[in-house]
Motif scaffolding. Structure first.
Motif, PDB file in Angstrom:
ATOM      1  N   THR A 292       0.828  -1.215   0.000  1.00 40.12           N
ATOM      2  CA  THR A 292       0.000   0.000   0.000  1.00 40.12           C
ATOM      3  C   THR A 292       0.855   1.254   0.000  1.00 40.12           C
ATOM      4  O   THR A 292       0.499   2.270  -0.615  1.00 40.12           O
ATOM      5  CB  THR A 292      -0.937   0.005   1.220  1.00 40.12           C
ATOM      6  N   ASN A 293       1.991   1.212   0.689  1.00 43.14           N
ATOM      7  CA  ASN A 293       2.878   2.375   0.745  1.00 43.14           C
ATOM      8  C   ASN A 293       3.233   2.868  -0.657  1.00 43.14           C
ATOM      9  O   ASN A 293       3.225   4.074  -0.934  1.00 43.14           O
ATOM     10  CB  ASN A 293       4.164   2.032   1.502  1.00 43.14           C
ATOM     11  N   TYR A 294       3.542   1.938  -1.544  1.00 45.93           N
ATOM     12  CA  TYR A 294       4.005   2.317  -2.880  1.00 45.93           C
ATOM     13  C   TYR A 294       2.845   2.618  -3.828  1.00 45.93           C
ATOM     14  O   TYR A 294       3.003   3.386  -4.782  1.00 45.93           O
ATOM     15  CB  TYR A 294       4.954   1.250  -3.429  1.00 45.93           C
ATOM     16  N   ALA A 295       1.673   2.067  -3.550  1.00 43.56           N
ATOM     17  CA  ALA A 295       0.482   2.461  -4.305  1.00 43.56           C
ATOM     18  C   ALA A 295       0.130   3.918  -3.989  1.00 43.56           C
ATOM     19  O   ALA A 295      -0.277   4.677  -4.876  1.00 43.56           O
ATOM     20  CB  ALA A 295      -0.687   1.537  -3.954  1.00 43.56           C
ATOM     21  N   ILE A 296       0.324   4.322  -2.736  1.00 47.00           N
ATOM     22  CA  ILE A 296       0.086   5.721  -2.341  1.00 47.00           C
ATOM     23  C   ILE A 296       1.157   6.631  -2.937  1.00 47.00           C
ATOM     24  O   ILE A 296       0.869   7.744  -3.393  1.00 47.00           O
ATOM     25  CB  ILE A 296       0.067   5.857  -0.801  1.00 47.00           C
ATOM     26  N   LEU A 297       2.407   6.178  -2.973  1.00 54.57           N
ATOM     27  CA  LEU A 297       3.474   6.976  -3.584  1.00 54.57           C
ATOM     28  C   LEU A 297       3.191   7.243  -5.058  1.00 54.57           C
ATOM     29  O   LEU A 297       3.488   8.317  -5.580  1.00 54.57           O
ATOM     30  CB  LEU A 297       4.825   6.266  -3.426  1.00 54.57           C
ATOM     31  N   ALA A 298       2.587   6.269  -5.735  1.00 55.38           N
ATOM     32  CA  ALA A 298       2.215   6.471  -7.142  1.00 55.38           C
ATOM     33  C   ALA A 298       1.184   7.583  -7.265  1.00 55.38           C
ATOM     34  O   ALA A 298       1.236   8.407  -8.195  1.00 55.38           O
ATOM     35  CB  ALA A 298       1.680   5.173  -7.732  1.00 55.38           C
ATOM     36  N   LEU A 299       0.236   7.643  -6.326  1.00 53.69           N
ATOM     37  CA  LEU A 299      -0.752   8.730  -6.324  1.00 53.69           C
ATOM     38  C   LEU A 299      -0.082  10.084  -6.092  1.00 53.69           C
ATOM     39  O   LEU A 299      -0.480  11.099  -6.686  1.00 53.69           O
ATOM     40  CB  LEU A 299      -1.800   8.479  -5.236  1.00 53.69           C
ATOM     41  N   ILE A 300       0.942  10.089  -5.254  1.00 54.57           N
ATOM     42  CA  ILE A 300       1.672  11.337  -4.989  1.00 54.57           C
ATOM     43  C   ILE A 300       2.419  11.788  -6.237  1.00 54.57           C
ATOM     44  O   ILE A 300       2.438  12.984  -6.565  1.00 54.57           O
ATOM     45  CB  ILE A 300       2.628  11.146  -3.792  1.00 54.57           C
ATOM     46  N   ILE A 301       3.035  10.848  -6.946  1.00 54.74           N
ATOM     47  CA  ILE A 301       3.704  11.183  -8.211  1.00 54.74           C
ATOM     48  C   ILE A 301       2.711  11.823  -9.175  1.00 54.74           C
ATOM     49  O   ILE A 301       3.007  12.830  -9.834  1.00 54.74           O
ATOM     50  CB  ILE A 301       4.337   9.920  -8.831  1.00 54.74           C
ATOM     51  N   GLU A 302       1.506  11.280  -9.239  1.00 59.56           N
ATOM     52  CA  GLU A 302       0.471  11.836 -10.121  1.00 59.56           C
ATOM     53  C   GLU A 302       0.061  13.236  -9.679  1.00 59.56           C
ATOM     54  O   GLU A 302      -0.098  14.139 -10.504  1.00 59.56           O
ATOM     55  CB  GLU A 302      -0.742  10.902 -10.147  1.00 59.56           C
TER      56      GLU A 302
END
Length: 398
Positions: A211-221
């Motif tokens: 989940t940590n990295y799925a959230i990081l992907a949202l931050i990149i977006e």
């Protein structure tokens, strides 16, 4: 202004012509540099080519290792070992698509599973370097309504957030209907509306969590204004010339992406978790991953201080060798020797990315037919440095 040759000292005239020519050349050089920065491309610089004797001494041992662990060309994937950016051993065997009998080649992109995290982390650190976000910035400042007020970007990167793994809490029918495809954009609303509690107090310990990295992907977006697929292409894939690497789009790529298989070549079918990206869902090749590794170790692309931060062990509340940095796994021995890597496993796909900065060695193995032997390639590090691995040791899985 006209210059009278008659009244001009000839040496002075020659000096003037030389200076004018030099200035013109410098302007062209500056123009080329500006154009290169504008296009955000990087000429990856390989080190000195290893000697023939060095290559032969390693190649024989690697070939023996390969044949012993994947007899009868059973890898069904791609494998390479490189020194200073130069490939000294490379193999592609089996089928990228078993049904169509499409043979595996150096351009066959396979799902790299959790090795995707290394790329997501690199993109986040690049955005930090550009002053667009801060390492210690709280997620609540970036994602509206984010329910965990103490979680920072750093804690997502090093798995100390305390957030629960999405594959576990969405497995309950009262949380999510598994007949529906789960997407990154569903995660935060679920956490809020279903009151998903933290697994443990933020930053109190390490727990590997997708989940940590799925959230990081949202931050990149959020920060780039692009979807994750385009942002990764802009920040990493295109600048490094990774022409066979892409982020899997569940709605568009299912018919064209290379499938994954069980050990008997029975097909793994798509499930409701296959649309989540950031923690996984990047397809790549060993050669492109070599380019990525060269880029991460090139101070013109990835600043040395960022690389050092990623290699700091953050999961050391308990004494031990196994550790995690910012998007990279590591083993830290009491002797002072360090080993950096990341494994991946999703459906039938297995992957291993090993980077040895001191020895300037890269080891990559990818397969789309399930086989734990992929992880054994770490033992090859013993051929290049003082690593306590033996070529006959068992590998360690993701």
């Amino acid at each position: 202004m006209m210059i009278s040759i008659k009244n001009t000292n000839i040496p002075q005239l020659l000096l003037l012509l030389f200076l004018l020519t030099s200035c013109k050349g410098n302007n062209n050089s500056e123009s080329e540099v500006l154009e290169s920065k504008k296009n955000k491309t990087y000429a990856l610089k390989a080190g000195p080519k290893p000697s023939v004797s060095f290559i032969n001494s390693k190649k024989n041992a690697i070939d023996h290792f390969y044949k012993k662990n994947w007899p009868n060309n059973s890898l069904n994937g791609g494998f390479l070992v490189a020194k200073d950016g130069h490939i000294i051993y490379e193999k592609y065997e089996g089928y990228a698509n078993y049904k169509n009998k499409t043979e595996m080649t150096s351009e066959s992109a396979l799902h790299i599973a959790s090795v995707s995290k290394v790329m997501t982390a690199t993109a986040v650190l690049k955005l930090i370097d550009q002053k667009k976000i801060d390492l210690d910035q709280k997620i609540t400042t970036l994602i509206k309504g984010f329910p965990y007020p103490d979680v920072t970007i750093k804690m997502l990167l090093n798995h100390r957030s305390g957030i629960r793994n999405y594959s576990y809490f969405t497995d309950k029918k009262e949380i999510w209907d598994r007949h529906k495809i789960l997407k990154n954009q569903d995660l935060v609303p679920l956490m809020i509306n279903k009151k998903i509690n933290l697994e443990f107090r933020t930053d109190s310990r390490f727990s590997y969590c997708n989940t940590n990295y799925a959230i990081l992907a949202l931050i990149i977006e959020k920060v780039t204004g692009q979807n994750y697929k385009e942002a990764m292409k802009t920040i990493i894939f295109k600048p490094l010339g990774m022409t066979n690497t892409y982020v899997f789009d569940y709605d568009k790529d299912r018919q064209t992406a290379n499938p994954s298989y069980r050990g008997n070549f029975s097909l793994y079918y798509w499930d409701y978790l296959d649309a989540i990206y950031g923690d996984k869902n990047i397809y790549s090749t060993p050669r492109d991953l070599l380019k990525f590794d060269m880029g991460r170790n090139d101070p013109e692309f990835f600043k040395t201080e960022l690389l050092k931060k990623s290699f700091i062990p953050y999961s050391n509340e308990y004494k031990g060798q196994n550790n995690y940095g910012l998007g990279i796994r590591m083993i830290n021995w009491e002797t002072g020797q360090n080993f950096y890597f990341h494994n991946g496993w999703w459906h039938g796909n297995t992957s291993a990315y090993i980077t040895l900065p001191e020895e300037k060695v890269t080891i990559i193995a990818l397969s789309n037919k399930f086989n734990r032997m992929t992880y054994k390639v770490r033992n090859l590090a013993a051929l290049f440095g003082d690593y306590p691995f033996k070529l006959d040791d068992n590998g360690i899985s993701e």
